[in-house]
Write an enzyme that holds these catalytic residues in place. Sequence first.
Site, PDB file in Angstrom:
ATOM      1  N   LEU A  33     -32.614  15.754  78.720  1.00  0.00           N
ATOM      2  CA  LEU A  33     -32.769  15.939  76.717  1.00  0.00           C
ATOM      3  C   LEU A  33     -31.640  14.687  76.309  1.00  0.00           C
ATOM      4  CD1 LEU A  33     -30.224  19.527  76.624  1.00  0.00           C
ATOM      5  CD2 LEU A  33     -32.983  18.960  76.380  1.00  0.00           C
ATOM      6  N   HIS A  37     -34.294  16.659  70.909  1.00  0.00           N
ATOM      7  CA  HIS A  37     -33.727  17.589  71.220  1.00  0.00           C
ATOM      8  C   HIS A  37     -32.561  18.258  70.688  1.00  0.00           C
ATOM      9  CE1 HIS A  37     -36.205  16.099  75.151  1.00  0.00           C
ATOM     10  NE2 HIS A  37     -36.371  17.489  74.857  1.00  0.00           N
ATOM     11  N   GLY A 149     -40.196  19.994  67.290  1.00  0.00           N
ATOM     12  CA  GLY A 149     -39.965  18.422  66.569  1.00  0.00           C
ATOM     13  C   GLY A 149     -41.807  17.744  66.033  1.00  0.00           C
ATOM     14  N   ASP A 152     -44.425  16.230  68.208  1.00  0.00           N
ATOM     15  CA  ASP A 152     -45.113  16.858  68.860  1.00  0.00           C
ATOM     16  C   ASP A 152     -45.885  17.695  67.266  1.00  0.00           C
ATOM     17  OD1 ASP A 152     -44.929  16.359  71.848  1.00  0.00           O
ATOM     18  OD2 ASP A 152     -43.142  17.013  71.377  1.00  0.00           O
TER      19      ASP A 152
END
Length: 282
Positions: A33, A37, A149, A152
């Site tokens: 992370l 994240h 997110g 992507d």
Amino acid sequence: MQILKEKEALKKQVKALKKARQSIGFVPTMGALHEGHLSLIKLALSTCDKVVVSIFVNPTQFDNQDDLQKYPRILEKDVEQIEQISGEVIVFSPPSSEMYGDRISSEKFSFDGLEYQMEGKYREGHFNGVGTIVKRLFEIVEPDKAFFGEKDYQQLQIIKKLVEKQGLNVEVVGCPIYREPNGLARSSRNERLSPEARQTAAIIYQILQQVKEEFGTKSAKEMSKWVTEKFESQPGLVLEYFEIANAEDLVSIQEKEINKKYRAFIAAYAGDIRLIDNIALN
Ligand code: AMP
């Protein structure tokens, strides 16, 4: 903080939360992370009663076994980072057998063509792997909201399509890209970049910003040529693709149309490390 490894234990918790009418926010991750994240987790915490974070390196979405093996796995450190934000999060970190039994394979999905664009051309089977694991996780967690997110972006569009096609009752929330101070999009893979490569890789975002600036006056073809040349003159980075595409269906732009949203996408290699990034153009 609760760290669960078994899906039955998590299902039990979910049942109790539903009974108590608590809303569930879900953040699926592969761990290692970073601030990107954590920004998703913070958003989930601010809009849902309870948050589940999954940490699972999903084997079926890797087309490259070397990448899968080298993917960082640092559960203890991940848990510490989450704990610093909230001790109330449920972490779900199953072994592969919990998600796949003894047969690690993907289901086949149709995402109405989204799966054939960009990443789909270069990473065979990737989105079937993503669809498989996210569908299974959704069945266990039954979230009200799930956070993904824009880093992507194609994956985000694919998950929205998955939810639509499977008729799932989940709100998919897209979250802004979190960047390092030099502009490089945060990624678990950045940890494998040398300090020099990390600096060089910042040019990816600079190029995207330039494309955004010139989108109003230049054609997609002109910009594509400029980006290709820019990468060719940049030692240490190899361009895999540059595309300007419709932000909804991700089809590559032919002619700009008014009232349509577009994004620019880049995938590039810094040594053997593959980096992706994108930007909204209008
Ligand atoms: P991953 O662990 O790479 O599968 O990512 C888990 C989730 O975090 C996905 O929804 C990613 O899009 C999101 N994510 C990864 N990096 C970033 C970032 N730099 N900014 C925002 N979201 C991110």
